[in-house]
Design a protein around this motif. Structure first.
Motif, PDB file in Angstrom:
ATOM      1  N   GLY A 115       0.797  -1.226   0.000  1.00 39.72           N
ATOM      2  CA  GLY A 115       0.000   0.000   0.000  1.00 39.72           C
ATOM      3  C   GLY A 115       0.826   1.270   0.000  1.00 39.72           C
ATOM      4  N   GLY A 116       2.129   1.122   0.090  1.00 35.89           N
ATOM      5  CA  GLY A 116       3.012   2.276   0.022  1.00 35.89           C
ATOM      6  C   GLY A 116       3.475   2.837   1.345  1.00 35.89           C
ATOM      7  N   SER A 117       3.110   2.201   2.449  1.00 33.46           N
ATOM      8  CA  SER A 117       3.600   2.665   3.748  1.00 33.46           C
ATOM      9  C   SER A 117       5.071   2.314   3.903  1.00 33.46           C
ATOM     10  N   THR A 118       5.827   3.246   4.465  1.00 35.67           N
ATOM     11  CA  THR A 118       7.270   3.060   4.556  1.00 35.67           C
ATOM     12  C   THR A 118       7.759   3.087   6.002  1.00 35.67           C
ATOM     13  N   THR A 119       8.869   2.406   6.213  1.00 33.17           N
ATOM     14  CA  THR A 119       9.559   2.388   7.496  1.00 33.17           C
ATOM     15  C   THR A 119      11.036   2.590   7.220  1.00 33.17           C
ATOM     16  N   TYR A 120      11.700   3.368   8.074  1.00 38.45           N
ATOM     17  CA  TYR A 120      13.130   3.622   7.910  1.00 38.45           C
ATOM     18  C   TYR A 120      13.873   3.402   9.222  1.00 38.45           C
ATOM     19  N   ALA A 121      15.082   2.922   9.107  1.00 37.14           N
ATOM     20  CA  ALA A 121      15.969   2.907  10.265  1.00 37.14           C
ATOM     21  C   ALA A 121      16.297   4.343  10.638  1.00 37.14           C
ATOM     22  N   ASP A 122      16.447   4.598  11.931  1.00 36.30           N
ATOM     23  CA  ASP A 122      16.735   5.956  12.381  1.00 36.30           C
ATOM     24  C   ASP A 122      17.992   6.522  11.722  1.00 36.30           C
ATOM     25  N   SER A 123      18.951   5.661  11.485  1.00 33.08           N
ATOM     26  CA  SER A 123      20.238   6.116  10.953  1.00 33.08           C
ATOM     27  C   SER A 123      20.163   6.632   9.516  1.00 33.08           C
ATOM     28  N   VAL A 124      19.083   6.318   8.809  1.00 36.56           N
ATOM     29  CA  VAL A 124      18.984   6.740   7.407  1.00 36.56           C
ATOM     30  C   VAL A 124      17.836   7.708   7.162  1.00 36.56           C
ATOM     31  N   LYS A 125      17.035   7.981   8.169  1.00 41.10           N
ATOM     32  CA  LYS A 125      15.902   8.896   7.989  1.00 41.10           C
ATOM     33  C   LYS A 125      16.392  10.257   7.500  1.00 41.10           C
ATOM     34  N   GLY A 126      15.694  10.755   6.497  1.00 38.57           N
ATOM     35  CA  GLY A 126      16.067  12.051   5.941  1.00 38.57           C
ATOM     36  C   GLY A 126      17.135  11.982   4.875  1.00 38.57           C
ATOM     37  N   ARG A 127      17.767  10.825   4.734  1.00 34.53           N
ATOM     38  CA  ARG A 127      18.820  10.683   3.721  1.00 34.53           C
ATOM     39  C   ARG A 127      18.446   9.655   2.646  1.00 34.53           C
ATOM     40  N   PHE A 128      17.755   8.596   3.051  1.00 33.61           N
ATOM     41  CA  PHE A 128      17.396   7.525   2.126  1.00 33.61           C
ATOM     42  C   PHE A 128      15.894   7.562   1.859  1.00 33.61           C
ATOM     43  N   THR A 129      15.522   7.162   0.645  1.00 33.18           N
ATOM     44  CA  THR A 129      14.109   7.080   0.278  1.00 33.18           C
ATOM     45  C   THR A 129      13.860   5.760  -0.447  1.00 33.18           C
ATOM     46  N   ILE A 130      12.888   5.005   0.049  1.00 32.88           N
ATOM     47  CA  ILE A 130      12.494   3.772  -0.613  1.00 32.88           C
ATOM     48  C   ILE A 130      11.241   4.055  -1.440  1.00 32.88           C
ATOM     49  N   SER A 131      11.169   3.444  -2.610  1.00 30.29           N
ATOM     50  CA  SER A 131       9.995   3.606  -3.459  1.00 30.29           C
ATOM     51  C   SER A 131       9.824   2.344  -4.291  1.00 30.29           C
ATOM     52  N   ARG A 132       8.674   2.223  -4.906  1.00 36.10           N
ATOM     53  CA  ARG A 132       8.412   1.047  -5.720  1.00 36.10           C
ATOM     54  C   ARG A 132       7.632   1.447  -6.961  1.00 36.10           C
ATOM     55  N   ASP A 133       7.856   0.695  -8.024  1.00 32.29           N
ATOM     56  CA  ASP A 133       7.117   0.853  -9.266  1.00 32.29           C
ATOM     57  C   ASP A 133       6.521  -0.511  -9.581  1.00 32.29           C
ATOM     58  N   ASN A 134       5.260  -0.682  -9.254  1.00 33.34           N
ATOM     59  CA  ASN A 134       4.645  -1.997  -9.431  1.00 33.34           C
ATOM     60  C   ASN A 134       4.514  -2.377 -10.905  1.00 33.34           C
ATOM     61  N   ALA A 135       4.424  -1.388 -11.767  1.00 32.71           N
ATOM     62  CA  ALA A 135       4.343  -1.686 -13.201  1.00 32.71           C
ATOM     63  C   ALA A 135       5.643  -2.299 -13.711  1.00 32.71           C
ATOM     64  N   LYS A 136       6.746  -1.964 -13.047  1.00 32.17           N
ATOM     65  CA  LYS A 136       8.049  -2.491 -13.444  1.00 32.17           C
ATOM     66  C   LYS A 136       8.545  -3.587 -12.513  1.00 32.17           C
ATOM     67  N   ASN A 137       7.729  -3.952 -11.520  1.00 28.68           N
ATOM     68  CA  ASN A 137       8.149  -4.967 -10.540  1.00 28.68           C
ATOM     69  C   ASN A 137       9.501  -4.619  -9.935  1.00 28.68           C
ATOM     70  N   THR A 138       9.668  -3.372  -9.564  1.00 32.67           N
ATOM     71  CA  THR A 138      10.967  -2.910  -9.082  1.00 32.67           C
ATOM     72  C   THR A 138      10.792  -2.040  -7.842  1.00 32.67           C
ATOM     73  N   VAL A 139      11.723  -2.216  -6.915  1.00 30.02           N
ATOM     74  CA  VAL A 139      11.789  -1.361  -5.740  1.00 30.02           C
ATOM     75  C   VAL A 139      13.145  -0.661  -5.751  1.00 30.02           C
ATOM     76  N   TYR A 140      13.150   0.577  -5.294  1.00 26.17           N
ATOM     77  CA  TYR A 140      14.356   1.398  -5.343  1.00 26.17           C
ATOM     78  C   TYR A 140      14.752   1.862  -3.942  1.00 26.17           C
ATOM     79  N   LEU A 141      16.017   2.161  -3.809  1.00 24.46           N
ATOM     80  CA  LEU A 141      16.496   2.830  -2.597  1.00 24.46           C
ATOM     81  C   LEU A 141      17.404   3.964  -3.044  1.00 24.46           C
ATOM     82  N   GLN A 142      16.911   5.186  -2.901  1.00 17.97           N
ATOM     83  CA  GLN A 142      17.709   6.366  -3.193  1.00 17.97           C
ATOM     84  C   GLN A 142      18.480   6.727  -1.940  1.00 17.97           C
ATOM     85  N   MET A 143      19.789   6.754  -2.049  1.00 15.62           N
ATOM     86  CA  MET A 143      20.651   7.014  -0.896  1.00 15.62           C
ATOM     87  C   MET A 143      21.420   8.300  -1.136  1.00 15.62           C
TER      88      MET A 143
END
Length: 117
Positions: A54-82
């Motif tokens: 459903g798109g809800s996200t959780t982050y480790a405290d050490s990466v909050k504000g720096r990393f972003t997780i996202s997904r593209d279900n049409a491409k069956n792919t999940v990303y991590l922008q660091m």
């Protein structure tokens, strides 16, 4: 059966950015909770971030504000922008998928991230 293949790791200077990708094969990707984990030498594998179907996200405290997780279900792919990478972010990063109904889990083979100071 779901197979996961990570890509995008590499060597970056501290303060730099990388984007990891995890491509999934198999059915029902969109319902899986997808996560990124990392393991540094001599340390336990730890959760970095995850995202539900459903798109809800959780982050480790050490990466909050720096990393972003996202997904593209049409491409069956999940990303991590660091962004603003630190030497302590260096690790092997693994992608994990979990079916919320069966609880079956799938892991990728990992991709190395190295951060030079």
């Amino acid at each position: 059966q779901v197979q996961l293949v990570e890509s995008g790791g590499g060597l970056v200077q501290a303060g730099g950015s990388l984007r990891l990708s995890c491509a999934a094969s198999g059915r029902l990707f969109s319902i899986h909770t997808m996560g990124w984990y990392r393991q540094a030498p001599g340390k336990q594998r730890e959760l970095v971030a995850d995202i539900t179907g459903g798109g809800s996200t959780t982050y480790a405290d050490s990466v909050k504000g720096r990393f972003t997780i996202s997904r593209d279900n049409a491409k069956n792919t999940v990303y991590l922008q660091m962004n603003i990478l630190r030497p302590e972010d260096a690790a092997v990063y693994y992608c994990k998928g979990r079916n919320p109904h069966s609880q079956q889990e799938y892991w990728g083979q990992g991709t190395q991230v190295t951060v030079s100071s």
